[in-house]
Design a protein around this motif. Structure first.
Motif, PDB file in Angstrom:
ATOM      1  N   ASN A  26      50.610 143.205  24.888  1.00  0.00           N
ATOM      2  CA  ASN A  26      49.196 143.607  24.649  1.00  0.00           C
ATOM      3  C   ASN A  26      48.688 143.875  23.223  1.00  0.00           C
ATOM      4  O   ASN A  26      47.856 143.392  22.815  1.00  0.00           O
ATOM      5  CB  ASN A  26      48.575 144.561  25.571  1.00  0.00           C
ATOM      6  N   PHE A  27      49.721 144.640  22.614  1.00  0.00           N
ATOM      7  CA  PHE A  27      49.590 144.748  21.080  1.00  0.00           C
ATOM      8  C   PHE A  27      48.321 145.308  20.646  1.00  0.00           C
ATOM      9  O   PHE A  27      47.892 144.964  19.622  1.00  0.00           O
ATOM     10  CB  PHE A  27      49.748 143.195  20.400  1.00  0.00           C
ATOM     11  N   ASP A  28      48.031 146.316  21.618  1.00  0.00           N
ATOM     12  CA  ASP A  28      46.699 147.018  21.027  1.00  0.00           C
ATOM     13  C   ASP A  28      47.285 148.001  19.856  1.00  0.00           C
ATOM     14  O   ASP A  28      48.012 149.071  20.018  1.00  0.00           O
ATOM     15  CB  ASP A  28      45.829 147.912  22.103  1.00  0.00           C
ATOM     16  N   GLY A  29      46.853 147.764  18.634  1.00  0.00           N
ATOM     17  CA  GLY A  29      47.165 148.477  17.457  1.00  0.00           C
ATOM     18  C   GLY A  29      48.146 148.045  16.765  1.00  0.00           C
ATOM     19  O   GLY A  29      48.492 148.225  15.557  1.00  0.00           O
ATOM     20  N   VAL A  30      48.946 147.128  17.043  1.00  0.00           N
ATOM     21  CA  VAL A  30      50.303 146.542  16.522  1.00  0.00           C
ATOM     22  C   VAL A  30      50.817 147.597  15.726  1.00  0.00           C
ATOM     23  O   VAL A  30      51.404 147.535  14.809  1.00  0.00           O
ATOM     24  CB  VAL A  30      49.651 145.456  15.510  1.00  0.00           C
ATOM     25  N   LEU A  74      42.342 150.573  20.115  1.00  0.00           N
ATOM     26  CA  LEU A  74      42.536 150.585  18.829  1.00  0.00           C
ATOM     27  C   LEU A  74      42.201 149.528  17.878  1.00  0.00           C
ATOM     28  O   LEU A  74      42.011 149.803  16.887  1.00  0.00           O
ATOM     29  CB  LEU A  74      44.073 150.947  18.477  1.00  0.00           C
ATOM     30  N   THR A  75      42.368 148.475  18.549  1.00  0.00           N
ATOM     31  CA  THR A  75      41.858 147.110  17.645  1.00  0.00           C
ATOM     32  C   THR A  75      41.172 146.268  18.709  1.00  0.00           C
ATOM     33  O   THR A  75      41.852 145.961  19.911  1.00  0.00           O
ATOM     34  CB  THR A  75      43.311 146.498  17.320  1.00  0.00           C
ATOM     35  N   THR A  78      39.778 140.515  16.924  1.00  0.00           N
ATOM     36  CA  THR A  78      39.826 139.946  15.599  1.00  0.00           C
ATOM     37  C   THR A  78      40.898 140.959  14.832  1.00  0.00           C
ATOM     38  O   THR A  78      41.583 140.186  14.143  1.00  0.00           O
ATOM     39  CB  THR A  78      38.667 139.861  15.096  1.00  0.00           C
ATOM     40  N   ALA A  79      40.532 142.128  15.093  1.00  0.00           N
ATOM     41  CA  ALA A  79      41.553 143.041  14.474  1.00  0.00           C
ATOM     42  C   ALA A  79      42.894 142.938  14.574  1.00  0.00           C
ATOM     43  O   ALA A  79      43.913 142.842  13.807  1.00  0.00           O
ATOM     44  CB  ALA A  79      40.818 144.517  14.541  1.00  0.00           C
ATOM     45  N   LYS A  80      43.130 142.552  15.896  1.00  0.00           N
ATOM     46  CA  LYS A  80      44.666 142.569  16.448  1.00  0.00           C
ATOM     47  C   LYS A  80      45.122 141.337  15.853  1.00  0.00           C
ATOM     48  O   LYS A  80      46.349 141.221  15.189  1.00  0.00           O
ATOM     49  CB  LYS A  80      44.524 142.500  18.120  1.00  0.00           C
ATOM     50  N   LEU A  81      44.245 140.181  15.846  1.00  0.00           N
ATOM     51  CA  LEU A  81      44.754 139.006  15.241  1.00  0.00           C
ATOM     52  C   LEU A  81      45.112 139.384  13.735  1.00  0.00           C
ATOM     53  O   LEU A  81      45.975 138.494  13.181  1.00  0.00           O
ATOM     54  CB  LEU A  81      43.748 137.816  15.527  1.00  0.00           C
ATOM     55  N   ARG A  82      44.143 139.761  13.034  1.00  0.00           N
ATOM     56  CA  ARG A  82      44.435 140.051  11.509  1.00  0.00           C
ATOM     57  C   ARG A  82      45.641 140.801  11.250  1.00  0.00           C
ATOM     58  O   ARG A  82      46.454 140.340  10.194  1.00  0.00           O
ATOM     59  CB  ARG A  82      43.355 140.831  10.865  1.00  0.00           C
ATOM     60  N   LEU A  83      46.200 141.768  12.046  1.00  0.00           N
ATOM     61  CA  LEU A  83      47.068 142.327  11.835  1.00  0.00           C
ATOM     62  C   LEU A  83      48.332 141.450  12.375  1.00  0.00           C
ATOM     63  O   LEU A  83      49.512 141.711  11.451  1.00  0.00           O
ATOM     64  CB  LEU A  83      47.146 143.744  12.870  1.00  0.00           C
ATOM     65  N   ASP A 217      32.145 150.649  17.952  1.00  0.00           N
ATOM     66  CA  ASP A 217      32.067 150.265  19.484  1.00  0.00           C
ATOM     67  C   ASP A 217      31.924 151.761  20.160  1.00  0.00           C
ATOM     68  O   ASP A 217      32.457 152.653  20.036  1.00  0.00           O
ATOM     69  CB  ASP A 217      33.508 149.989  20.049  1.00  0.00           C
ATOM     70  N   PRO A 218      30.992 151.554  21.190  1.00  0.00           N
ATOM     71  CA  PRO A 218      30.328 152.851  21.825  1.00  0.00           C
ATOM     72  C   PRO A 218      31.519 153.854  22.521  1.00  0.00           C
ATOM     73  O   PRO A 218      31.538 154.898  22.916  1.00  0.00           O
ATOM     74  CB  PRO A 218      29.396 152.245  22.703  1.00  0.00           C
ATOM     75  N   GLN A 219      32.646 152.699  22.951  1.00  0.00           N
ATOM     76  CA  GLN A 219      33.893 153.518  23.430  1.00  0.00           C
ATOM     77  C   GLN A 219      34.828 153.911  22.669  1.00  0.00           C
ATOM     78  O   GLN A 219      35.724 154.412  22.983  1.00  0.00           O
ATOM     79  CB  GLN A 219      34.201 152.436  24.425  1.00  0.00           C
ATOM     80  N   CYS A 220      34.455 153.730  21.206  1.00  0.00           N
ATOM     81  CA  CYS A 220      35.415 154.520  20.198  1.00  0.00           C
ATOM     82  C   CYS A 220      35.299 156.079  20.588  1.00  0.00           C
ATOM     83  O   CYS A 220      34.187 156.593  20.232  1.00  0.00           O
ATOM     84  CB  CYS A 220      34.945 154.071  19.052  1.00  0.00           C
TER      85      CYS A 220
END
Length: 322
Positions: A26-30, A74-75, A78-83, A217-220
């Motif tokens: 899933n790579f959330d945050g990488v 965490l990401t 788009t942020a995940k892909l950039r990382l 994001d409101p869930q942050c």
């Protein structure tokens, strides 16, 4: 392959590189645990002279199974892909996680997605990653079936931080509690957010601290408070101090990230900025007077400058997408 390729469910078969080695997760945050899996993928790909791809899912499966439960990611995608693009991988396969995919057995997923569609030569996976209907797919299953499938499987053990394995949930907890240094260590670099600068009430100008305001994001669930941050804009990085919170001295409104960029006076409205969190300065608090607030902001700025000078320009390594 040229550049970092993003492959989706509707990508034509002819455009998908065959015979790749894949890192699956899933790579959330990488984070550092994910990077160990990616490193194993890259090593295997070099040996086989094959493309190296990440295989991941969007939205996060937790969002599908528990749509009403807030999910602090965490990401985002788009942020995940950039990382991922910054790790040296050749691309990423984004698989839509929906009812059809949730009901696909692990065996069918391997046969149809990994072997049939991608023609993978090898798979790198973390010790605790499961996939397929009912989480039936596991590292041990892949290892057992690898010989008959004609693929190589590499299972990476956990990466520890202190006495516990690095995990996305542990990093979220650190961010929720303001433990930025620990989050940075587990991620392998600063946590960052991306957002468009919006118009605010312009109060910062009157205080001598004009800010670039970004709605997260409101869930942050990042801890409300003052942070030393570094801002990415157009390939350049700028030191800054930021408040994330509800502004209790004034309106106690919806959470907002307010960034004061040091030694900078260009307009930023409408621009999209990356903001990397370097250090936690203090909790958000209510002040009895504007004068007291300004004195505290002066102190916050000095402490932020010192923290930023001590970290030698750290910023996430982000790749370009095409």
């Amino acid at each position: 392959m040229t550049g970092f390729a993003v492959i989706r469910d509707d990508t034509p078969t002819a455009a998908i590189p065959k015979g790749a080695v894949v890192a699956m997760g899933n790579f959330d945050g990488v984070h550092r645990g994910h990077r160990a899996v990616i490193g194993a993928c890259l090593d295997m790909a070099r040996t086989k002279k094959a493309p190296a791809l990440a295989v991941t899912f969007e939205p996060h499966p937790r969002k599908f199974f528990s749509p009403d439960v807030p999910q602090f990611r965490l990401t985002d995608e788009t942020a995940k892909l950039r990382l991922l693009a910054g790790t040296g991988l050749d691309g990423a396969v984004i698989l839509s996680f929906d009812a059809r995919r949730a009901s696909t057995t692990a065996h069918d997923f391997i046969q149809h997605e990994l072997i049939g569609r991608l023609g993978v030569q090898g798979i790198a996976i973390g010790y605790d990653f499961h996939f397929g209907k009912g989480r039936g797919g596991s590292p041990s299953m892949l290892v057992a079936e690898a010989p008959s499938l004609g693929i190589e499987v590499d299972v990476q053990p956990h990466v520890d931080f202190g006495d516990h394995p690095v995990s996305s949930s542990a990093i979220r907890k650190c961010l929720e509690e303001g433990h930025i240094a620990a989050a940075t260590e587990m991620l392998g670099g600063p946590w960052f957010v991306t957002g468009e600068v919006i118009h605010g009430d312009k109060r910062g100008r009157d205080l001598g601290y004009p800010t670039a305001n970004i709605r997260l994001d409101p869930q942050c669930s990042l801890k409300h408070g003052i942070y030393a941050v570094r801002v990415g804009r157009g390939g350049r990085h700028y030191d800054a101090v930021a408040n994330f919170g509800r502004r209790p001295t004034f309106d106690n409104g919806a959470p907002l990230l307010e960034v004061f960029v040091f030694d900078f006076n260009e307009p930023l409205y409408g621009e999209t900025l990356d903001v990397a969190f370097i250090a936690f300065i203090r909790d958000e608090e209510k002040f009895e007077s504007i004068e007291a607030l300004i004195r505290q902001m002066d102190d916050d700025s000095a402490r932020a400058r010192a923290a930023l000078a001590a970290d030698h320009g750290a910023f996430p390594k982000l790749g370009a997408l095409r």
